[in-house]
Design a protein around this motif. Structure first.
Motif, PDB file in Angstrom:
ATOM      1  N   ILE A  37      -2.024   0.162  -4.034  1.00  0.00           N
ATOM      2  CA  ILE A  37      -1.480  -0.199  -4.567  1.00  0.00           C
ATOM      3  C   ILE A  37       0.230   0.295  -4.735  1.00  0.00           C
ATOM      4  O   ILE A  37      -0.139   1.305  -5.232  1.00  0.00           O
ATOM      5  CB  ILE A  37      -1.827  -1.326  -6.367  1.00  0.00           C
ATOM      6  CG1 ILE A  37      -2.692  -1.787  -6.170  1.00  0.00           C
ATOM      7  CG2 ILE A  37      -0.887  -1.248  -7.409  1.00  0.00           C
ATOM      8  CD1 ILE A  37      -3.825  -1.687  -7.789  1.00  0.00           C
ATOM      9  N   ASP A  38       1.043  -1.076  -4.282  1.00  0.00           N
ATOM     10  CA  ASP A  38       2.564  -0.041  -4.304  1.00  0.00           C
ATOM     11  C   ASP A  38       3.393  -0.415  -5.768  1.00  0.00           C
ATOM     12  O   ASP A  38       3.389  -1.254  -5.609  1.00  0.00           O
ATOM     13  CB  ASP A  38       3.904  -0.660  -3.149  1.00  0.00           C
ATOM     14  CG  ASP A  38       4.480  -0.141  -2.973  1.00  0.00           C
ATOM     15  OD1 ASP A  38       5.167   0.716  -3.226  1.00  0.00           O
ATOM     16  OD2 ASP A  38       5.072  -0.716  -2.308  1.00  0.00           O
ATOM     17  N   ASP A  39       3.868   0.513  -5.913  1.00  0.00           N
ATOM     18  CA  ASP A  39       4.610   0.691  -7.213  1.00  0.00           C
ATOM     19  C   ASP A  39       6.043   0.452  -6.856  1.00  0.00           C
ATOM     20  O   ASP A  39       6.575  -0.077  -7.791  1.00  0.00           O
ATOM     21  CB  ASP A  39       4.336   1.758  -8.216  1.00  0.00           C
ATOM     22  CG  ASP A  39       3.491   2.047  -9.064  1.00  0.00           C
ATOM     23  OD1 ASP A  39       2.850   0.631  -9.591  1.00  0.00           O
ATOM     24  OD2 ASP A  39       3.162   2.523  -9.821  1.00  0.00           O
ATOM     25  N   GLY A  40       6.538   0.284  -5.745  1.00  0.00           N
ATOM     26  CA  GLY A  40       7.642   0.147  -5.362  1.00  0.00           C
ATOM     27  C   GLY A  40       8.007  -1.836  -5.327  1.00  0.00           C
ATOM     28  O   GLY A  40       6.556  -2.389  -5.270  1.00  0.00           O
ATOM     29  N   LYS A  41       9.358  -1.968  -4.757  1.00  0.00           N
ATOM     30  CA  LYS A  41       9.152  -3.324  -4.839  1.00  0.00           C
ATOM     31  C   LYS A  41      10.088  -3.302  -3.802  1.00  0.00           C
ATOM     32  O   LYS A  41      11.887  -2.413  -4.155  1.00  0.00           O
ATOM     33  CB  LYS A  41       9.003  -4.578  -5.480  1.00  0.00           C
ATOM     34  CG  LYS A  41      10.095  -4.457  -6.560  1.00  0.00           C
ATOM     35  CD  LYS A  41       9.227  -5.211  -8.081  1.00  0.00           C
ATOM     36  CE  LYS A  41      10.633  -4.852  -8.751  1.00  0.00           C
ATOM     37  NZ  LYS A  41      10.550  -6.182 -10.121  1.00  0.00           N
ATOM     38  N   ASN A  53       5.466   5.908   0.181  1.00  0.00           N
ATOM     39  CA  ASN A  53       4.325   5.402  -0.039  1.00  0.00           C
ATOM     40  C   ASN A  53       4.039   5.582   1.226  1.00  0.00           C
ATOM     41  O   ASN A  53       2.567   5.455   1.975  1.00  0.00           O
ATOM     42  CB  ASN A  53       3.460   4.013  -0.616  1.00  0.00           C
ATOM     43  CG  ASN A  53       3.486   3.771  -2.535  1.00  0.00           C
ATOM     44  OD1 ASN A  53       3.578   5.432  -2.960  1.00  0.00           O
ATOM     45  ND2 ASN A  53       3.861   3.656  -3.179  1.00  0.00           N
ATOM     46  N   LEU A  54       4.466   4.269   2.360  1.00  0.00           N
ATOM     47  CA  LEU A  54       4.861   3.926   3.860  1.00  0.00           C
ATOM     48  C   LEU A  54       4.710   5.253   4.298  1.00  0.00           C
ATOM     49  O   LEU A  54       4.610   4.829   6.280  1.00  0.00           O
ATOM     50  CB  LEU A  54       5.835   2.804   3.777  1.00  0.00           C
ATOM     51  CG  LEU A  54       5.459   1.541   3.879  1.00  0.00           C
ATOM     52  CD1 LEU A  54       6.354   1.197   4.226  1.00  0.00           C
ATOM     53  CD2 LEU A  54       3.671   1.094   4.199  1.00  0.00           C
ATOM     54  N   SER A  58      -1.308   4.994   6.770  1.00  0.00           N
ATOM     55  CA  SER A  58      -1.024   3.921   8.427  1.00  0.00           C
ATOM     56  C   SER A  58      -1.485   2.929   7.891  1.00  0.00           C
ATOM     57  O   SER A  58      -3.078   2.435   7.772  1.00  0.00           O
ATOM     58  CB  SER A  58      -0.956   4.275   9.119  1.00  0.00           C
ATOM     59  OG  SER A  58      -0.824   5.300   8.966  1.00  0.00           O
ATOM     60  N   CYS A  59      -1.325   1.186   8.186  1.00  0.00           N
ATOM     61  CA  CYS A  59      -1.512   0.271   7.368  1.00  0.00           C
ATOM     62  C   CYS A  59      -2.499  -0.624   8.482  1.00  0.00           C
ATOM     63  O   CYS A  59      -1.489  -0.025   9.344  1.00  0.00           O
ATOM     64  CB  CYS A  59      -0.337  -1.338   7.061  1.00  0.00           C
ATOM     65  SG  CYS A  59      -0.080  -0.133   4.983  1.00  0.00           S
ATOM     66  N   THR A  60      -3.249  -1.427   8.377  1.00  0.00           N
ATOM     67  CA  THR A  60      -3.944  -2.155   9.570  1.00  0.00           C
ATOM     68  C   THR A  60      -2.635  -3.061   9.518  1.00  0.00           C
ATOM     69  O   THR A  60      -2.731  -3.892  10.702  1.00  0.00           O
ATOM     70  CB  THR A  60      -5.743  -2.232  10.117  1.00  0.00           C
ATOM     71  OG1 THR A  60      -5.807  -3.281   8.320  1.00  0.00           O
ATOM     72  CG2 THR A  60      -5.910  -1.421   9.797  1.00  0.00           C
ATOM     73  N   TRP A  61      -2.399  -3.559   8.120  1.00  0.00           N
ATOM     74  CA  TRP A  61      -1.495  -5.638   8.070  1.00  0.00           C
ATOM     75  C   TRP A  61      -0.972  -4.367   7.416  1.00  0.00           C
ATOM     76  O   TRP A  61      -1.274  -4.388   6.036  1.00  0.00           O
ATOM     77  CB  TRP A  61      -3.014  -6.282   7.840  1.00  0.00           C
ATOM     78  CG  TRP A  61      -2.216  -7.849   7.451  1.00  0.00           C
ATOM     79  CD1 TRP A  61      -2.269  -8.577   8.039  1.00  0.00           C
ATOM     80  CD2 TRP A  61      -2.283  -8.181   6.030  1.00  0.00           C
ATOM     81  NE1 TRP A  61      -2.366  -9.707   7.738  1.00  0.00           N
ATOM     82  CE2 TRP A  61      -1.564  -9.820   6.040  1.00  0.00           C
ATOM     83  CE3 TRP A  61      -2.325  -7.732   4.455  1.00  0.00           C
ATOM     84  CZ2 TRP A  61      -1.265 -10.246   5.361  1.00  0.00           C
ATOM     85  CZ3 TRP A  61      -1.133  -8.199   3.595  1.00  0.00           C
ATOM     86  CH2 TRP A  61      -1.265 -10.124   3.799  1.00  0.00           C
ATOM     87  N   ALA A  83       8.611   5.604  11.283  1.00  0.00           N
ATOM     88  CA  ALA A  83       8.161   4.335  12.559  1.00  0.00           C
ATOM     89  C   ALA A  83       6.455   4.899  12.905  1.00  0.00           C
ATOM     90  O   ALA A  83       6.127   4.046  13.037  1.00  0.00           O
ATOM     91  CB  ALA A  83       9.287   4.087  13.056  1.00  0.00           C
ATOM     92  N   THR A  84       6.781   6.245  13.610  1.00  0.00           N
ATOM     93  CA  THR A  84       5.216   6.006  13.981  1.00  0.00           C
ATOM     94  C   THR A  84       4.250   6.117  12.692  1.00  0.00           C
ATOM     95  O   THR A  84       2.992   5.856  13.321  1.00  0.00           O
ATOM     96  CB  THR A  84       5.651   8.000  14.389  1.00  0.00           C
ATOM     97  OG1 THR A  84       6.332   8.186  15.254  1.00  0.00           O
ATOM     98  CG2 THR A  84       4.301   8.118  14.835  1.00  0.00           C
ATOM     99  N   THR A  85       4.188   6.348  11.850  1.00  0.00           N
ATOM    100  CA  THR A  85       2.988   6.453  11.095  1.00  0.00           C
ATOM    101  C   THR A  85       3.292   4.556  10.209  1.00  0.00           C
ATOM    102  O   THR A  85       2.086   4.476  10.189  1.00  0.00           O
ATOM    103  CB  THR A  85       3.754   7.099   9.351  1.00  0.00           C
ATOM    104  OG1 THR A  85       3.798   8.321   9.507  1.00  0.00           O
ATOM    105  CG2 THR A  85       2.401   7.173   8.879  1.00  0.00           C
ATOM    106  N   PHE A  86       3.864   4.384  10.532  1.00  0.00           N
ATOM    107  CA  PHE A  86       3.806   2.846   9.683  1.00  0.00           C
ATOM    108  C   PHE A  86       2.855   2.029  10.697  1.00  0.00           C
ATOM    109  O   PHE A  86       2.390   0.991  11.213  1.00  0.00           O
ATOM    110  CB  PHE A  86       5.120   2.415   9.776  1.00  0.00           C
ATOM    111  CG  PHE A  86       5.618   0.620   9.428  1.00  0.00           C
ATOM    112  CD1 PHE A  86       5.685   0.753   8.391  1.00  0.00           C
ATOM    113  CD2 PHE A  86       6.166  -0.593  10.060  1.00  0.00           C
ATOM    114  CE1 PHE A  86       5.264  -0.849   7.559  1.00  0.00           C
ATOM    115  CE2 PHE A  86       5.872  -1.670  10.334  1.00  0.00           C
ATOM    116  CZ  PHE A  86       5.974  -2.119   8.837  1.00  0.00           C
TER     117      PHE A  86
END
Length: 351
Positions: A37-41, A53-54, A58-61, A83-86
């Motif tokens: 859950i991301d507290d940012g927006k 958080n990003l 490392s998300c898949t979606w 970018a590498t982590t993302f």
């Protein structure tokens, strides 16, 4: 792909809304994934939390509204480590809630290819709370933004002529049976064949092959007529103008109801806001002239713009929960600026 690889998701969307409370949560639960859950927006002072958080997840979606992607692509281009982590595990970038500017679309695809060496799918869909919310989606690589794809399995789609456009209607097991304790609203929402009336218009990507998907063609309720009696597809005009302004504006309110020509109240991008006044005015004028020249008629040609200096308000209904502008509310609440735009006055740029 979520059935083969349990999804890893970081999401800021509010849980009272169907995007997070239904779509994202069940996408994760059904496939045994992980939900951060991301507290940012994507709002002033809040996006730094999303970036923090990003850098850890490392998300898949990954899902965001277009304004969120507008901000994120700037950071991805400037921060190779981010970018590498993302992109490390990312298989799909996903947006919804509003149209994405072609410039942002191109930049996201480019940074994805630069970071990974291959194409990372950038996709969108169309739905509503009443459709639970997934209804149409496009999961093939596209050169242009805006293709919302075809109906998901089990849904039947009907397109009905309405004001010169094709209005979308849907029927299937995921469509709500109605509104709680509101029989009158339920009757209004469905046609005589039981199809839910979305209020959105679509146009086929290829009229000869409907499997190629459809482009969002505006909200039927947002559209209006010029004094010529010609219908204006507000959503399509707004998207074309944002694309044509070469990154100088981040959004626009299309005006011209009962006028002879179209105008727009525009919100500057961060890059444009930093330009000196004479340079900014000239750049806006040049882009507007090129956009007007490329338009095909009075219902798509914006001839005048006025920069909005006041930030749209969520509390006044000018911004939706999805981060997009409420066109009718904006035109109503900024009636003085709309009048200034069409009558002429200080700050109006026209061609």
């Amino acid at each position: 792909f979520v059935t083969k690889t349990p999804p890893v998701v970081l999401d800021w969307a509010p849980w009272n809304h169907t995007a997070a409370g239904n779509k994202v949560s069940y996408l994760v639960l059904t496939n045994g994934g992980t939900y951060y859950i991301d507290d940012g927006k994507p709002a002033p002072g809040k996006f730094d939390e999303t970036l923090r958080n990003l850098r850890e997840v490392s998300c898949t979606w990954y899902f965001n509204v277009p304004i969120g992607w507008d901000i994120l692509v700037e950071e991805l281009e400037q921060d190779a480590e981010l970018a590498t982590t993302f992109f490390k595990d990312l298989k799909m970038m996903f947006y919804a809630g509003a149209g994405m500017a072609q410039l942002t679309w191109d930049r996201l695809r480019a940074i994805g290819r630069k970071t990974t060496g291959h194409e990372v799918l950038l996709a969108t869909s169309l739905g509503a709370t009443e459709t639970a919310p997934f209804a149409l989606a496009c999961t093939e690589v596209q050169e242009k933004s805006g293709n919302v794809g075809v109906p998901s399995k089990g849904l039947t789609m009907k397109l009905v002529p309405n004001g010169g456009k094709l209005e979308l209607r849907l029927k299937g097991p995921s469509i709500t049976p109605g509104y709680y304790r509101d029989a009158a609203k339920t009757r209004e929402a469905f046609d005589e064949e039981g199809f839910y009336c979305m209020g959105d218009a679509l146009r086929p990507a290829d009229p000869e092959d409907l499997s190629k998907g459809f482009f969002f063609d505006g909200r039927v309720a947002e559209n209006f007529k010029l004094t010529t009696g010609t219908w204006v597809a507000v959503g399509a005009v707004r998207a074309a103008l944002v694309d044509a302004m070469d990154g100088l504006i981040r959004d626009a309110v299309i005006t011209g109801e009962d006028e002879a020509e179209l105008g727009a109240l525009v919100l500057l991008s961060d890059r444009a806001a930093k330009l000196p006044e004479p340079e900014l005015t000239q750049a806006l004028s040049d882009c507007l002239a090129r956009a007007a020249q490329a338009a095909t008629g009075s219902a798509s040609r914006v001839r005048r713009i006025l920069v909005l200096t006041e930030t749209p308000s969520f509390d006044k209904g000018e911004i939706t929960e999805k981060g997009s502008l409420n066109q009718r509310a904006m035109r109503s609440n900024f009636a003085a600026q709309v009048d200034q735009l069409h009558r002429g006055g200080a700050g109006v740029i026209k061609v």
